[in-house]
Motif scaffolding. Structure first.
Motif, PDB file in Angstrom:
ATOM      1  N   MET A   1       0.829  -1.172   0.000  1.00 50.91           N
ATOM      2  CA  MET A   1       0.000   0.000   0.000  1.00 50.91           C
ATOM      3  C   MET A   1       0.880   1.245   0.000  1.00 50.91           C
ATOM      4  SD  MET A   1      -2.609  -1.392   2.799  1.00 50.91           S
ATOM      5  CE  MET A   1      -2.434  -3.157   2.804  1.00 50.91           C
ATOM      6  N   LEU A   2       0.551   2.176  -0.847  1.00 48.47           N
ATOM      7  CA  LEU A   2       1.329   3.390  -0.981  1.00 48.47           C
ATOM      8  C   LEU A   2       0.483   4.588  -0.568  1.00 48.47           C
ATOM      9  CD1 LEU A   2       4.038   4.624  -1.992  1.00 48.47           C
ATOM     10  CD2 LEU A   2       2.898   4.955  -4.196  1.00 48.47           C
ATOM     11  N   TYR A   3       1.057   5.416   0.285  1.00 51.95           N
ATOM     12  CA  TYR A   3       0.388   6.627   0.763  1.00 51.95           C
ATOM     13  C   TYR A   3       1.264   7.811   0.413  1.00 51.95           C
ATOM     14  CZ  TYR A   3      -2.313   3.163   3.216  1.00 51.95           C
ATOM     15  OH  TYR A   3      -3.107   2.088   3.502  1.00 51.95           O
ATOM     16  N   GLU A   4       0.656   8.834  -0.178  1.00 56.62           N
ATOM     17  CA  GLU A   4       1.405  10.014  -0.590  1.00 56.62           C
ATOM     18  C   GLU A   4       0.939  11.228   0.192  1.00 56.62           C
ATOM     19  OE1 GLU A   4       2.745   9.013  -5.064  1.00 56.62           O
ATOM     20  OE2 GLU A   4       0.695   9.754  -4.866  1.00 56.62           O
ATOM     21  N   TYR A   5       1.901  12.064   0.549  1.00 55.22           N
ATOM     22  CA  TYR A   5       1.633  13.255   1.352  1.00 55.22           C
ATOM     23  C   TYR A   5       2.295  14.461   0.713  1.00 55.22           C
ATOM     24  CZ  TYR A   5       0.212   9.901   4.890  1.00 55.22           C
ATOM     25  OH  TYR A   5      -0.425   8.893   5.553  1.00 55.22           O
ATOM     26  N   THR A   6       1.713  15.628   0.935  1.00 53.70           N
ATOM     27  CA  THR A   6       2.327  16.877   0.495  1.00 53.70           C
ATOM     28  C   THR A   6       2.703  17.696   1.717  1.00 53.70           C
ATOM     29  OG1 THR A   6       0.193  17.977   0.295  1.00 53.70           O
ATOM     30  CG2 THR A   6       1.079  16.951  -1.696  1.00 53.70           C
ATOM     31  N   LEU A   7       3.692  18.530   1.529  1.00 51.31           N
ATOM     32  CA  LEU A   7       4.243  19.299   2.630  1.00 51.31           C
ATOM     33  C   LEU A   7       4.716  20.645   2.105  1.00 51.31           C
ATOM     34  CD1 LEU A   7       5.249  19.092   5.644  1.00 51.31           C
ATOM     35  CD2 LEU A   7       7.358  18.135   4.718  1.00 51.31           C
ATOM     36  N   SER A   8       4.312  21.710   2.766  1.00 49.70           N
ATOM     37  CA  SER A   8       4.777  23.047   2.434  1.00 49.70           C
ATOM     38  C   SER A   8       6.010  23.323   3.285  1.00 49.70           C
ATOM     39  CB  SER A   8       3.675  24.045   2.759  1.00 49.70           C
ATOM     40  OG  SER A   8       3.757  25.152   1.949  1.00 49.70           O
ATOM     41  N   THR A   9       7.109  23.724   2.642  1.00 42.05           N
ATOM     42  CA  THR A   9       8.366  23.937   3.366  1.00 42.05           C
ATOM     43  C   THR A   9       8.851  25.365   3.140  1.00 42.05           C
ATOM     44  OG1 THR A   9       9.634  23.045   1.512  1.00 42.05           O
ATOM     45  CG2 THR A   9       9.006  21.490   3.242  1.00 42.05           C
ATOM     46  N   PRO A  10       8.445  26.299   3.990  1.00 44.10           N
ATOM     47  CA  PRO A  10       8.804  27.705   3.797  1.00 44.10           C
ATOM     48  C   PRO A  10      10.268  28.033   4.073  1.00 44.10           C
ATOM     49  CG  PRO A  10       7.543  27.435   5.818  1.00 44.10           C
ATOM     50  CD  PRO A  10       7.540  26.110   5.121  1.00 44.10           C
ATOM     51  N   LYS A  11      10.955  27.171   4.839  1.00 42.29           N
ATOM     52  CA  LYS A  11      12.352  27.475   5.173  1.00 42.29           C
ATOM     53  C   LYS A  11      13.165  26.196   5.269  1.00 42.29           C
ATOM     54  CE  LYS A  11      11.727  27.392  10.162  1.00 42.29           C
ATOM     55  NZ  LYS A  11      12.277  27.875  11.394  1.00 42.29           N
ATOM     56  N   THR A  12      14.486  26.346   5.240  1.00 42.76           N
ATOM     57  CA  THR A  12      15.374  25.205   5.476  1.00 42.76           C
ATOM     58  C   THR A  12      15.124  24.718   6.886  1.00 42.76           C
ATOM     59  OG1 THR A  12      17.052  26.073   3.970  1.00 42.76           O
ATOM     60  CG2 THR A  12      17.782  24.465   5.612  1.00 42.76           C
ATOM     61  N   ASP A  13      14.754  23.449   6.995  1.00 40.24           N
ATOM     62  CA  ASP A  13      14.404  22.917   8.312  1.00 40.24           C
ATOM     63  C   ASP A  13      14.213  21.414   8.211  1.00 40.24           C
ATOM     64  OD1 ASP A  13      13.822  22.928  11.023  1.00 40.24           O
ATOM     65  OD2 ASP A  13      12.139  24.330  10.848  1.00 40.24           O
ATOM     66  N   PHE A  14      14.068  20.778   9.372  1.00 42.01           N
ATOM     67  CA  PHE A  14      13.680  19.386   9.467  1.00 42.01           C
ATOM     68  C   PHE A  14      12.218  19.395   9.920  1.00 42.01           C
ATOM     69  CE2 PHE A  14      17.871  16.883  10.302  1.00 42.01           C
ATOM     70  CZ  PHE A  14      18.507  17.574   9.292  1.00 42.01           C
ATOM     71  N   TYR A  15      11.325  18.873   9.089  1.00 43.54           N
ATOM     72  CA  TYR A  15       9.895  18.859   9.373  1.00 43.54           C
ATOM     73  C   TYR A  15       9.508  17.474   9.892  1.00 43.54           C
ATOM     74  CZ  TYR A  15       9.874  23.260   6.861  1.00 43.54           C
ATOM     75  OH  TYR A  15      10.119  24.552   6.471  1.00 43.54           O
ATOM     76  N   ASN A  16       8.950  17.431  11.091  1.00 41.70           N
ATOM     77  CA  ASN A  16       8.595  16.167  11.717  1.00 41.70           C
ATOM     78  C   ASN A  16       7.391  15.562  11.002  1.00 41.70           C
ATOM     79  OD1 ASN A  16       7.803  14.053  13.448  1.00 41.70           O
ATOM     80  ND2 ASN A  16       8.609  15.130  15.233  1.00 41.70           N
ATOM     81  N   ILE A  17       7.583  14.395  10.399  1.00 43.95           N
ATOM     82  CA  ILE A  17       6.512  13.712   9.671  1.00 43.95           C
ATOM     83  C   ILE A  17       6.134  12.382  10.326  1.00 43.95           C
ATOM     84  CG2 ILE A  17       7.012  14.848   7.466  1.00 43.95           C
ATOM     85  CD1 ILE A  17       8.467  12.191   6.638  1.00 43.95           C
ATOM     86  N   THR A  18       6.513  12.212  11.577  1.00 44.78           N
ATOM     87  CA  THR A  18       6.210  10.972  12.297  1.00 44.78           C
ATOM     88  C   THR A  18       4.712  10.704  12.327  1.00 44.78           C
ATOM     89  OG1 THR A  18       8.154  11.413  13.673  1.00 44.78           O
ATOM     90  CG2 THR A  18       6.650   9.693  14.436  1.00 44.78           C
ATOM     91  N   THR A  19       3.914  11.745  12.525  1.00 48.93           N
ATOM     92  CA  THR A  19       2.456  11.582  12.583  1.00 48.93           C
ATOM     93  C   THR A  19       1.909  11.060  11.259  1.00 48.93           C
ATOM     94  OG1 THR A  19       2.266  13.331  14.227  1.00 48.93           O
ATOM     95  CG2 THR A  19       0.277  12.804  12.996  1.00 48.93           C
ATOM     96  N   GLN A  20       2.406  11.576  10.142  1.00 47.79           N
ATOM     97  CA  GLN A  20       1.935  11.109   8.839  1.00 47.79           C
ATOM     98  C   GLN A  20       2.319   9.651   8.594  1.00 47.79           C
ATOM     99  OE1 GLN A  20       3.350  14.099   9.487  1.00 47.79           O
ATOM    100  NE2 GLN A  20       2.859  15.601   7.911  1.00 47.79           N
ATOM    101  N   VAL A  21       3.516   9.262   9.023  1.00 46.11           N
ATOM    102  CA  VAL A  21       3.946   7.862   8.863  1.00 46.11           C
ATOM    103  C   VAL A  21       3.062   6.958   9.722  1.00 46.11           C
ATOM    104  CG1 VAL A  21       5.837   6.218   9.167  1.00 46.11           C
ATOM    105  CG2 VAL A  21       6.303   8.505   8.241  1.00 46.11           C
ATOM    106  N   HIS A  22       2.799   7.377  10.944  1.00 49.18           N
ATOM    107  CA  HIS A  22       1.911   6.600  11.817  1.00 49.18           C
ATOM    108  C   HIS A  22       0.521   6.501  11.186  1.00 49.18           C
ATOM    109  CE1 HIS A  22      -0.392   5.409  15.370  1.00 49.18           C
ATOM    110  NE2 HIS A  22       0.761   4.938  15.831  1.00 49.18           N
ATOM    111  N   ASP A  23       0.051   7.594  10.588  1.00 47.77           N
ATOM    112  CA  ASP A  23      -1.249   7.620   9.917  1.00 47.77           C
ATOM    113  C   ASP A  23      -1.295   6.597   8.782  1.00 47.77           C
ATOM    114  OD1 ASP A  23      -3.867   8.950   9.153  1.00 47.77           O
ATOM    115  OD2 ASP A  23      -2.688   9.382   7.353  1.00 47.77           O
ATOM    116  N   ALA A  24      -0.249   6.522   7.982  1.00 44.41           N
ATOM    117  CA  ALA A  24      -0.193   5.565   6.877  1.00 44.41           C
ATOM    118  C   ALA A  24      -0.237   4.130   7.402  1.00 44.41           C
ATOM    119  CB  ALA A  24       1.066   5.788   6.041  1.00 44.41           C
ATOM    120  N   ILE A  25       0.489   3.883   8.470  1.00 43.55           N
ATOM    121  CA  ILE A  25       0.490   2.544   9.068  1.00 43.55           C
ATOM    122  C   ILE A  25      -0.908   2.189   9.556  1.00 43.55           C
ATOM    123  CG2 ILE A  25       1.355   1.160  11.008  1.00 43.55           C
ATOM    124  CD1 ILE A  25       4.022   2.800  10.703  1.00 43.55           C
TER     125      ILE A  25
END
Length: 132
Positions: A1-25
């Motif tokens: 199963m493949l889940y795709e997400y979009t993310l707006s990145t206004p600045k150089t940074d590390f964006y925490n996506i743990t919640t989205q990965v948990h959501d896919a699981i």
């Protein structure tokens, strides 16, 4: 199963996506297997690192800037060679074990989308693979 997400990145940074990965699981219904998180961009990456102290992200960004300074002799016409170098050093994917329906992460670990060439509208994918 493949889940795709979009993310707006206004600045150089590390964006925490743990919640989205948990959501896919959770959406997959898989209780044991693997989650592969993939970034299809050449100036961004995926990593796992500490999510308790925000200074860790700041320090990592500082360290990457020191390791990959901008140079006038870079030849890439777009002028974002340092972003390409950082993305290659971090890597485009991470594989996470799924155990009992949850990502198997350490107490202080989070999954991050690493932006090195902002601002952008980015995508990342989470592929869930069930174990037998």
């Amino acid at each position: 199963m493949l889940y795709e997400y979009t993310l707006s990145t206004p600045k150089t940074d590390f964006y925490n996506i743990t919640t989205q990965v948990h959501d896919a699981i959770t959406k997959s219904g898989i209780t044991n297997g693997l989650a592969v998180v993939f970034c299809p961009h050449t100036t961004a990456g995926i990593t796992i690192n500490e999510n308790a102290d925000t200074d860790v992200v700041s320090d990592m960004l500082l360290g990457l800037d020191k390791a990959f300074p901008d140079r006038t002799d870079f030849r890439h016409a777009e002028g974002n060679t340092t972003a390409h170098l950082k993305a290659s050093a971090i890597g485009a994917s991470e594989t996470i074990i799924i155990h009992n329906g949850k990502p198997l992460l350490g107490t202080w670990q989070g999954i991050y989308f690493c932006e090195f060439d902002p601002p952008r509208q980015r995508k990342f994918s989470v592929k869930i693979i069930a174990s037998k």
